[in-house]
Design a protein around this motif. Structure first.
Motif, PDB file in Angstrom:
ATOM      1  N   TRP A 400      46.659  67.754  53.870  1.00 39.58           N
ATOM      2  CA  TRP A 400      46.332  68.515  55.087  1.00 39.58           C
ATOM      3  C   TRP A 400      46.371  67.588  56.312  1.00 39.58           C
ATOM      4  O   TRP A 400      46.928  67.928  57.355  1.00 39.58           O
ATOM      5  CB  TRP A 400      44.970  69.164  54.927  1.00 39.58           C
ATOM      6  N   ALA A 433      38.705  75.560  51.078  1.00 43.33           N
ATOM      7  CA  ALA A 433      38.624  75.899  52.502  1.00 43.33           C
ATOM      8  C   ALA A 433      37.613  75.014  53.223  1.00 43.33           C
ATOM      9  O   ALA A 433      37.842  74.576  54.358  1.00 43.33           O
ATOM     10  CB  ALA A 433      38.262  77.370  52.671  1.00 43.33           C
ATOM     11  N   SER A 437      38.272  72.546  56.162  1.00 43.94           N
ATOM     12  CA  SER A 437      37.742  73.307  57.304  1.00 43.94           C
ATOM     13  C   SER A 437      38.732  74.333  57.833  1.00 43.94           C
ATOM     14  O   SER A 437      38.827  74.573  59.041  1.00 43.94           O
ATOM     15  CB  SER A 437      37.325  72.353  58.437  1.00 43.94           C
ATOM     16  N   SER A 438      39.512  74.939  56.947  1.00 42.74           N
ATOM     17  CA  SER A 438      40.460  75.985  57.344  1.00 42.74           C
ATOM     18  C   SER A 438      40.649  76.948  56.186  1.00 42.74           C
ATOM     19  O   SER A 438      40.697  76.524  55.020  1.00 42.74           O
ATOM     20  CB  SER A 438      41.820  75.384  57.724  1.00 42.74           C
ATOM     21  N   GLU A 442      45.294  80.522  57.217  1.00 39.29           N
ATOM     22  CA  GLU A 442      45.779  79.614  58.264  1.00 39.29           C
ATOM     23  C   GLU A 442      46.809  78.628  57.703  1.00 39.29           C
ATOM     24  O   GLU A 442      47.783  78.287  58.372  1.00 39.29           O
ATOM     25  CB  GLU A 442      44.613  78.850  58.886  1.00 39.29           C
ATOM     26  N   VAL A 443      46.582  78.187  56.467  1.00 43.37           N
ATOM     27  CA  VAL A 443      47.550  77.281  55.836  1.00 43.37           C
ATOM     28  C   VAL A 443      48.895  77.980  55.700  1.00 43.37           C
ATOM     29  O   VAL A 443      49.953  77.419  56.017  1.00 43.37           O
ATOM     30  CB  VAL A 443      47.047  76.806  54.463  1.00 43.37           C
ATOM     31  N   GLN A 446      50.619  78.349  59.168  1.00 47.42           N
ATOM     32  CA  GLN A 446      51.217  77.095  59.631  1.00 47.42           C
ATOM     33  C   GLN A 446      52.475  76.761  58.820  1.00 47.42           C
ATOM     34  O   GLN A 446      53.452  76.225  59.360  1.00 47.42           O
ATOM     35  CB  GLN A 446      50.192  75.959  59.518  1.00 47.42           C
TER      36      GLN A 446
END
Length: 951
Positions: A400, A433, A437-438, A442-443, A446
């Motif tokens: 990440w 998550a 912190s996501s 969202e992954v 992106q």
């Protein structure tokens, strides 16, 4: 699976083959040549020489071949020459050989037993006599016809063989029709290898040239895969093959399984080849190489020192043998394995526990001190080592972080790779998550954006499919994903791309008030619908997007909508209105740092400038934007599109060498399929113009295999390909077939840019037709077609002038000639000059025809347009005019001929003209061929007789 010794196909070696052909042309003209060919194991030396040998044999060469054996240094003297002598005994018999050397065969007994037992060497002169005997034999053979002597694997040659080889090269008569070709493995030449000084010595001789075979490019690897498997390779597989093989053709073949996919494991035969050099090293060095193999293909000196625990003295002691043996190469402050597969083979030899322990040590060392690697690399290396150490939690976290670091550097392919790693590990790490912190969504989002920016459409589509399953009913988020998926489907040539775009527009259009997301979706919809077929739908959507964007204050959607409107107008004519729309769109994009839209504006502007005949301006716009695309990490997608426009304008200006470089570099970036098609057909146009019909046909065959128009026959990808296919058919004497091919342009496309790509094809049709009946459908198409701008008006005039040959009318060619002179397209001007001269000939205007043909030949020679030059010269002879005073020689060749006629050698010519001796040699070969001369002396005499060269 076994490795083939010699590849069944030859890919990417046409320049080197041309060099060998040029050297052989000199040999046929009576000048001895030696060519040294180096390259690493498996790079294709043997396949290249075999192809050259077949070509030389067809031209009457006697091929003699001998290979050195790996045990040659240990006591097998003259191994390659013994093989050559055995071949000659089979072909000529011992009596035939004896006749050639005047019966003095006793020295040859030391090479083959057919000449008896070798006598005692009481005077110590046997070697000198043997060398003279071999030289005499080769000289006598060369008197009967050209001879090519191939010595393979000279890195294994014993001292006696090296001495004899050096003797032959130094003592060959300058006019002997003999060519010596020597191959060697450059990766075997450590610093103290005995072949190194010999190669350096031979390379200083005038008649010797040296070439190093490079590894294949990504595109060449793709071509090799396609030819081996018989189908178009999957881009993902191409990336894997190129990454692991690093362009070594033997490794590509060895790694390919029966279904065309890459083998996950190294075949034993390949592993043995890779490890052979490693296993000859001291055990301490092998141990350090095992540690280094866990560090990657390149490892910093400081990092290796920390992980190995060796002091400076110990590191130097254990590394030196690996560097000397060319297993490792020094690279700045670190080391690289000579080939990634060597590292892989060493790494695979690690025991499971050793593998995990070493990667953990690397990761811990980098966690403690990230400065052990250059700035920006720590995150990526940590992600690699934690993953290889099977620590899923830290592998997830570090991947990440690495994605974020790669995004800062605009390395979108790396961003995608690391985000896919996060997705892979997600279910294996409890509380994933919270760890990063996501949320998962969202992954995915992106990753979709990264795939789009990286131009990796197929992977992006799969990720978008998975994300749509994760999303709920939120129309804005679903529209975002659908719009991205639609544009990637469009780029990949999928037939359902438009439905995704329409669905996205419907979702955001369902809201009562305009939104930023809605404006952007409408703008994207308008852009891609226009790139398809529905222009009216694009007008409506672009207008709505512009209104919504201005209402919500979104510069991205506003700039995008303006660009689409400029395109919709600009294909009619690039006037002040369209320029103003582009200027405003670009101003907004620059003001808000919208990189993709800045590039899109440059794509459109260069396209319009080229279509208006403003080629030099187009070149400048595209060139500057290509540099921006590289800096912003967007070259694969938008940069490759700019490369199309750049190369097209360079082609128009006659700057063909530059254009071909641009095309090759763009193809190397692995662009989307439609971009590949445009790049390849542009290359085909240049090669056709240069008279390389085979090369042009190969590029078009690649276009057909790509099939970027199977779903959507967009004009800029498809019609230029149809045009060049027709020109190839006509050049090969099949004008009827050319007209059948050109029937593809007869239906009206409905696109506003229809006439831009149709007029050039209609001109070709007019040149191919021989009857009014054949012309009729093309006349109907032309009458119904609009012209937009001065360039299309000129194309229409050219079409009408070409028609007169079939219609039996008289054309006024001068306005056409003046127009092309103003536009600045030298090849088109030269082509039209030939057409005008043909018309003059029918009218009995021989003097005017001759003047026009002289101008056409002058232009064709400057461009290197051999096909057109030959046509102009042949026409001049038929109508009784004069040919060009240069007799087909280029300006540079005339310079070379001047010094050749003064008796200068290739090396002397090279020094006076500031070119390489190899280039001078190629020029001399071309001069001999064009003048029909069999030697340099004859060429000089012919030149004086014809008034070419020095007086």
């Amino acid at each position: 699976m076994t490795m083939s010794v010699v590849s069944p196909v030859l890919v990417g070696r046409w320049a080197e083959l041309g060099e060998l052909d040029a050297a052989f042309a000199e040999v046929r003209a009576g000048t001895a040549r030696t060519v040294l060919v180096g390259g690493e194991a498996g790079v294709g030396k043997t396949r290249l020489i075999r192809e050259f040998g077949e070509r030389a044999s067809r031209q009457g060469a006697r091929m003699l071949s001998g290979g050195c054996l790996e045990l040659g240094v240990d006591g097998f003297p003259f191994a390659p020459f013994t093989a050559v002598m055995r071949q000659l005994v089979r072909e000529l018999g011992s009596e035939g050989i004896a006749a050639l050397v005047g019966g003095r065969t006793e020295g040859l007994a030391r090479l083959v037993p057919e000449f008896g037992e070798p006598g005692a060497d009481e005077t110590g002169q046997f070697q000198a006599r043997l060398f003279e005997l071999v030289l005499t034999l080769l000289d006598r053979l060369a008197e009967q016809g050209p001879v090519v002597l191939v010595i393979e694997d000279a890195h294994w040659a014993d001292k006696s063989s090296r001495d004899l080889l050096a003797f032959l090269v130094r003592n060959l008569g300058a006019m002997a029709a003999l060519m010596i070709v020597v191959t060697y493995r450059s990766d075997e030449l450590h610093r103290t290898h005995p072949l190194r000084p010999l190669l350096a010595e031979l390379d200083r001789i005038d008649r010797v040239s040296r070439h190093e075979l490079a590894r294949l490019s990504r595109r060449e690897v793709s071509e090799l895969m396609g030819r081996l498997s018989g189908g178009e390779p999957d881009p993902v597989q191409v990336e894997k093959f190129f990454g692991r093989s690093e362009g070594n053709p033997l490794f590509v073949e060895a790694l390919m399984e029966a279904d065309g996919r890459i083998s996950p494991d190294l075949p034993e035969s390949l592993r043995d080849l890779l490890l052979a050099g490693v296993q000859r090293l001291p055990e301490e060095t092998q141990e350090l190489l095992r540690i280094a193999s866990s560090g990657g293909a390149r490892i910093e000196h400081r990092l290796l020192a920390v992980v190995s625990g060796l002091g400076e003295v110990g590191m130097t002691r254990d590394l030196r043998p690996a560097v000397a043996a060319n297993i490792l190469t020094v690279d700045g402050d670190g080391y690289c394995f000579r080939h990634a597969l060597i590292r892989e083979a060493v790494h695979e030899d690690l025991l499971p526990g050793e593998h995990t322990r070493l990667h953990t040590r690397f990761a811990e060392a980098l966690e403690d001190d990230p400065t052990l690697v250059p700035p920006g690399r720590a995150a990526a290396e940590l992600a690699h080592h934690w993953y290889a150490a099977h620590n899923t939690e830290w592998a997830l976290i570090s991947a990440w972080r690495a994605a974020a670091e790669s995004d800062k550097a605009a390395a979108y392919a790396s961003v995608l790779r690391f985000l896919e790693r996060v997705l892979e590990l997600w279910d294996l790490v409890p509380g994933a998550a919270e760890k990063i912190s996501s949320p998962l969504q969202e992954v995915y989002e992106q990753a979709v954006c990264a795939a789009d920016l990286a131009g990796d459409s197929e992977r992006g589509i799969k990720i978008a499919n998975a994300l749509l399953k994760e999303l709920g009913d939120d129309p804005v988020k679903r529209a975002f994903v659908l719009e991205r998926r639609g544009r990637m489907k469009h780029r990949a040539g999928r037939d359902d791309w438009l439905e995704d775009m329409r669905q996205a527009a419907r979702l955001v259009g369902s809201t009562e008030e305009p939104t930023t997301e809605g404006a952007r979706s409408l703008a994207a919809f308008a852009q891609y619908v226009f790139m398809g077929w529905a222009s009216e739908e694009a007008y409506e959507a672009a207008g709505k997007a512009l209104t919504a964007a201005r209402k919500v204050g979104d510069p991205l959607a506003e700039s995008s909508a303006l660009l689409t409107l400029a395109c919709l107008h600009g294909h009619l004519a690039y006037g002040p209105e369209q320029s103003a729309e582009l200027d405003e769109a670009e101003r907004i994009a620059v003001e808000h740092n919208l990189e993709q839209l800045i590039l899109r504006s440059a794509v459109n502007r260069s396209h319009f400038l080229e279509g208006s005949g403003r080629h030099a301006e187009s070149v400048d716009v595209a060139y500057k934007a290509m540099d921006q695309a590289r800096r912003w990490g967007l070259f694969r997608t938008q940069g490759s599109f700019l490369a199309i426009n750049h190369a097209e304008s360079l082609y128009s200006l006659g700057r063909w060498d530059e254009a071909l470089v641009v095309l090759e570099q763009a193809l190397e970036s692995d662009p989307p399929r439609p971009h590949q098609a445009c790049l390849l057909q542009l290359a085909a146009h240049i090669l056709y113009a240069r008279g390389d019909l085979e090369g042009a046909a190969q590029r078009i065959a690649q276009c057909r295999r790509i099939g970027a128009w199977e779903i959507d026959r967009r004009l800029q990808e498809y019609l230029p390909m149809v045009q060049i296919e027709a020109q190839l058919a006509a050049a090969e004497g099949r004008p009827g077939e050319a007209l059948e091919i050109l029937a593809e342009v007869l239906p009206f496309s409905g696109r506003p840019d229809d006439s831009r790509y149709t007029w050039p094809a209609l001109i070709v049709a007019a040149r191919c037709a021989s009857t009014v009946e054949e012309l009729e459908p093309f006349l109907v198409r032309a009458e119904a077609m609009h012209t937009h701008g001065p360039l299309q008006e000129l194309q229409k005039l050219t079409f009408e002038a070409e028609l007169t040959r079939v219609l039996g009318t008289v054309a006024d060619w001068q306005p056409v000639l003046d127009g092309w002179e103003r536009v600045g397209q030298p090849h088109t001007l030269a082509t039209v000059l030939v057409g005008a001269a043909r018309g003059d000939g029918r009218q009995g205007e021989r003097e005017r025809a001759a003047a026009r043909l002289d101008r056409a030949v002058e232009l064709a020679e400057r461009l290197g347009a051999d096909l057109l030059r030959a046509e102009a010269v042949a026409l001049a002879r038929r109508i009784g005019g004069r040919a060009s005073p240069s007799h087909g020689l280029t300006a540079r060749e005339l310079e070379v001929l001047r010094y050749l006629s003064l008796g200068d050698s290739n090396k002397e010519i090279a020094g006076k003209l500031f070119i390489s001796a190899k280039t001078a040699s190629v020029h001399v070969s071309n001069i001999l061929a064009k003048l029909g001369a069999s030697s340099r002396t004859e060429a000089a005499a012919t030149a004086r007789r014809l008034g070419v060269g020095p007086v």
